[in-house]
Scaffold this motif. Structure first.
Motif, PDB file in Angstrom:
ATOM      1  N   ARG A 191      17.404  -6.063 -12.925  1.00 20.56           N
ATOM      2  CA  ARG A 191      18.381  -5.116 -13.654  1.00 20.56           C
ATOM      3  C   ARG A 191      19.031  -5.827 -14.717  1.00 20.56           C
ATOM      4  O   ARG A 191      19.115  -5.133 -15.978  1.00 20.56           O
ATOM      5  CB  ARG A 191      19.354  -4.469 -12.615  1.00 20.56           C
ATOM      6  CG  ARG A 191      20.273  -3.504 -13.124  1.00 20.56           C
ATOM      7  CD  ARG A 191      21.310  -3.232 -12.034  1.00 20.56           C
ATOM      8  NE  ARG A 191      22.339  -4.271 -12.082  1.00 20.56           N
ATOM      9  CZ  ARG A 191      23.187  -4.212 -12.874  1.00 20.56           C
ATOM     10  NH1 ARG A 191      23.383  -3.429 -14.092  1.00 20.56           N
ATOM     11  NH2 ARG A 191      24.112  -5.251 -12.685  1.00 20.56           N
ATOM     12  N   LYS A 192      19.729  -6.945 -14.605  1.00 23.06           N
ATOM     13  CA  LYS A 192      20.311  -7.616 -15.959  1.00 23.06           C
ATOM     14  C   LYS A 192      19.255  -7.902 -16.974  1.00 23.06           C
ATOM     15  O   LYS A 192      19.690  -7.947 -18.264  1.00 23.06           O
ATOM     16  CB  LYS A 192      21.092  -8.879 -15.313  1.00 23.06           C
ATOM     17  CG  LYS A 192      22.222  -8.550 -14.523  1.00 23.06           C
ATOM     18  CD  LYS A 192      22.951  -9.640 -13.881  1.00 23.06           C
ATOM     19  CE  LYS A 192      24.288  -9.321 -13.257  1.00 23.06           C
ATOM     20  NZ  LYS A 192      24.964 -10.777 -12.777  1.00 23.06           N
ATOM     21  N   ALA A 193      18.137  -8.186 -16.479  1.00 17.21           N
ATOM     22  CA  ALA A 193      17.121  -8.751 -17.715  1.00 17.21           C
ATOM     23  C   ALA A 193      16.923  -7.396 -18.347  1.00 17.21           C
ATOM     24  O   ALA A 193      16.798  -7.452 -19.648  1.00 17.21           O
ATOM     25  CB  ALA A 193      15.843  -9.140 -17.031  1.00 17.21           C
ATOM     26  N   LEU A 194      16.635  -6.293 -17.782  1.00 14.67           N
ATOM     27  CA  LEU A 194      16.301  -5.166 -18.698  1.00 14.67           C
ATOM     28  C   LEU A 194      17.494  -4.770 -19.407  1.00 14.67           C
ATOM     29  O   LEU A 194      17.448  -4.175 -20.587  1.00 14.67           O
ATOM     30  CB  LEU A 194      16.073  -4.020 -17.657  1.00 14.67           C
ATOM     31  CG  LEU A 194      14.660  -4.137 -16.765  1.00 14.67           C
ATOM     32  CD1 LEU A 194      14.504  -3.088 -15.826  1.00 14.67           C
ATOM     33  CD2 LEU A 194      13.573  -4.150 -17.695  1.00 14.67           C
ATOM     34  N   LYS A 195      18.875  -4.997 -18.974  1.00 14.40           N
ATOM     35  CA  LYS A 195      19.948  -4.534 -19.698  1.00 14.40           C
ATOM     36  C   LYS A 195      19.941  -5.333 -21.081  1.00 14.40           C
ATOM     37  O   LYS A 195      20.673  -5.043 -22.132  1.00 14.40           O
ATOM     38  CB  LYS A 195      21.063  -5.235 -18.992  1.00 14.40           C
ATOM     39  CG  LYS A 195      22.494  -4.547 -19.597  1.00 14.40           C
ATOM     40  CD  LYS A 195      23.594  -4.457 -18.540  1.00 14.40           C
ATOM     41  CE  LYS A 195      24.963  -3.864 -19.038  1.00 14.40           C
ATOM     42  NZ  LYS A 195      26.081  -3.776 -18.123  1.00 14.40           N
ATOM     43  N   GLN A 196      19.290  -6.639 -21.119  1.00 13.76           N
ATOM     44  CA  GLN A 196      19.383  -7.501 -22.344  1.00 13.76           C
ATOM     45  C   GLN A 196      18.579  -6.517 -23.631  1.00 13.76           C
ATOM     46  O   GLN A 196      19.152  -6.775 -24.783  1.00 13.76           O
ATOM     47  CB  GLN A 196      18.556  -8.773 -22.144  1.00 13.76           C
ATOM     48  CG  GLN A 196      18.879  -9.568 -21.055  1.00 13.76           C
ATOM     49  CD  GLN A 196      20.449  -9.909 -21.014  1.00 13.76           C
ATOM     50  OE1 GLN A 196      21.086 -10.276 -22.141  1.00 13.76           O
ATOM     51  NE2 GLN A 196      21.141  -9.287 -20.100  1.00 13.76           N
ATOM     52  N   ALA A 197      17.644  -5.592 -23.226  1.00 13.98           N
ATOM     53  CA  ALA A 197      17.113  -4.775 -24.222  1.00 13.98           C
ATOM     54  C   ALA A 197      18.172  -4.008 -25.022  1.00 13.98           C
ATOM     55  O   ALA A 197      17.952  -3.684 -26.075  1.00 13.98           O
ATOM     56  CB  ALA A 197      15.869  -4.060 -23.680  1.00 13.98           C
ATOM     57  N   THR A 198      18.833  -3.461 -24.239  1.00 13.73           N
ATOM     58  CA  THR A 198      19.943  -2.479 -24.778  1.00 13.73           C
ATOM     59  C   THR A 198      20.958  -3.134 -25.357  1.00 13.73           C
ATOM     60  O   THR A 198      21.944  -2.422 -26.355  1.00 13.73           O
ATOM     61  CB  THR A 198      20.599  -1.659 -23.617  1.00 13.73           C
ATOM     62  OG1 THR A 198      21.476  -2.315 -22.861  1.00 13.73           O
ATOM     63  CG2 THR A 198      19.387  -1.011 -22.747  1.00 13.73           C
ATOM     64  N   ARG A 199      21.091  -4.316 -25.585  1.00 13.46           N
ATOM     65  CA  ARG A 199      22.161  -5.083 -26.202  1.00 13.46           C
ATOM     66  C   ARG A 199      21.481  -5.459 -27.685  1.00 13.46           C
ATOM     67  O   ARG A 199      22.198  -6.057 -28.500  1.00 13.46           O
ATOM     68  CB  ARG A 199      22.406  -6.336 -25.356  1.00 13.46           C
ATOM     69  CG  ARG A 199      23.296  -5.940 -24.339  1.00 13.46           C
ATOM     70  CD  ARG A 199      23.526  -7.440 -23.452  1.00 13.46           C
ATOM     71  NE  ARG A 199      24.518  -6.956 -22.505  1.00 13.46           N
ATOM     72  CZ  ARG A 199      24.639  -7.930 -21.497  1.00 13.46           C
ATOM     73  NH1 ARG A 199      24.227  -9.256 -21.634  1.00 13.46           N
ATOM     74  NH2 ARG A 199      25.564  -7.482 -20.222  1.00 13.46           N
ATOM     75  N   ILE A 200      20.330  -5.187 -27.951  1.00 16.72           N
ATOM     76  CA  ILE A 200      19.582  -5.418 -29.341  1.00 16.72           C
ATOM     77  C   ILE A 200      20.127  -4.260 -30.036  1.00 16.72           C
ATOM     78  O   ILE A 200      20.098  -2.952 -29.910  1.00 16.72           O
ATOM     79  CB  ILE A 200      18.396  -5.226 -29.282  1.00 16.72           C
ATOM     80  CG1 ILE A 200      17.495  -6.284 -28.317  1.00 16.72           C
ATOM     81  CG2 ILE A 200      17.464  -5.297 -30.662  1.00 16.72           C
ATOM     82  CD1 ILE A 200      17.810  -7.525 -28.879  1.00 16.72           C
ATOM     83  N   LYS A 201      21.097  -4.402 -30.927  1.00 15.12           N
ATOM     84  CA  LYS A 201      21.982  -3.387 -31.735  1.00 15.12           C
ATOM     85  C   LYS A 201      21.231  -3.277 -32.837  1.00 15.12           C
ATOM     86  O   LYS A 201      21.067  -4.111 -33.948  1.00 15.12           O
ATOM     87  CB  LYS A 201      23.417  -3.824 -32.035  1.00 15.12           C
ATOM     88  CG  LYS A 201      24.307  -4.114 -30.784  1.00 15.12           C
ATOM     89  CD  LYS A 201      24.346  -2.718 -30.018  1.00 15.12           C
ATOM     90  CE  LYS A 201      25.155  -3.294 -28.705  1.00 15.12           C
ATOM     91  NZ  LYS A 201      25.288  -1.956 -27.651  1.00 15.12           N
TER      92      LYS A 201
END
Length: 257
Positions: A191-201
């Protein structure tokens, strides 16, 4: 808005049929001020033509290919048969978009037709299309207009026009990441790994991650162009894979075909 000068051989032009005779059809070229052309009957349609009026009629709006331009005789030879349906639709759409962009300019420079024409000429010299110029201004801002012969006032007006009227085009692409984690709390790591994608601004792109089926997740990106979209997709996938590997798991990225 009509262009000055003459069309180039090989280019497509929007025309209005003005007269149909036994040997062909005379047309006015809508995009070029005062220019007329002739479609010889042999260029109207493929094969034998029994009645030319079965193919063209007065007042009809058509798209033709420019075969030859003789400026000394003010004569332009055109072909109707050399334009396929896809080319016709695309050219008409482009022409209508330019007409729309010209109306925006006329409204922006109300009571200043000379300035509207000056700005249109400057944009056409750079992009060969009014709408394309405004589309680029909507995407890139003043940077898209820096090489045009425009004043600061012109640039501000065009920025506003583009922002208010142009719908920015977009492309959509997708890719997949396969990720696994052997950790006891593997689900939380994923879950935390997938969240990294949304941090690409990226203000010009949108990104959505969805579950496909263990261990696969889909990354969907919408952006103004393919180069931009590919960059965001690659960065987001790398962020996911990097995180999962740093936490003892395995990951791989696959571009959707």
């Amino acid at each position: 808005m009509q262009r000055e000068g003459w069309p180039e051989p090989g280019s497509l032009v929007v025309c209005t049929v003005t007269q149909v005779v036994d040997f062909g059809a005379f047309v006015s070229i809508d995009e070029y001020a005062g220019k007329q052309g002739l479609i010889h009957i042999s260029e109207v349609a493929s094969g034998w033509i029994k009645y030319i009026r079965d193919h063209v009629r007065e007042g009809q709006k058509i798209v033709c290919k420019v075969l030859n331009v003789d400026t000394s005789r003010h004569h332009i030879d055109l072909s109707l048969k050399d334009v396929n349906e896809h080319q016709r639709r695309e050219k008409i759409q482009e022409w209508k978009a330019d007409q729309k962009a010209w109306k925006w300019l006329e409204m922006a420079y109300k009571d200043r037709p000379g300035d509207a024409k000056r700005v249109a000429d400057a944009l056409m010299a750079l992009y060969d299309s009014l709408y394309l110029a405004m589309e680029e201004a909507a995407i890139s801002g003043p940077e898209a207009l820096k090489d045009a012969d425009l004043s600061e006032e012109d640039v501000k007006i065009l920025e506003s026009l583009s922002r208010d009227n142009v719908k920015i085009p977009s492309v959509e692409i997708s890719g997949y990441v396969d990720i696994t984690s052997p950790a006891p709390a593997g689900g939380e790591v994923i879950r935390k790994a997938l969240k990294q994608a949304t941090r690409i601004k990226d203000k010009d792109a949108t990104l959505f991650v969805s579950y496909v089926g263990a261990p696969r997740y889909r990354i969907h990106v919408t952006a103004p162009d393919y180069k931009h979209a590919e960059s965001v997709l690659k960065k987001s996938a790398q962020a996911i894979v990097s995180y999962i590997e740093q936490h003892g798991g395995e990951g791989a990225f696959y571009r959707e075909a």
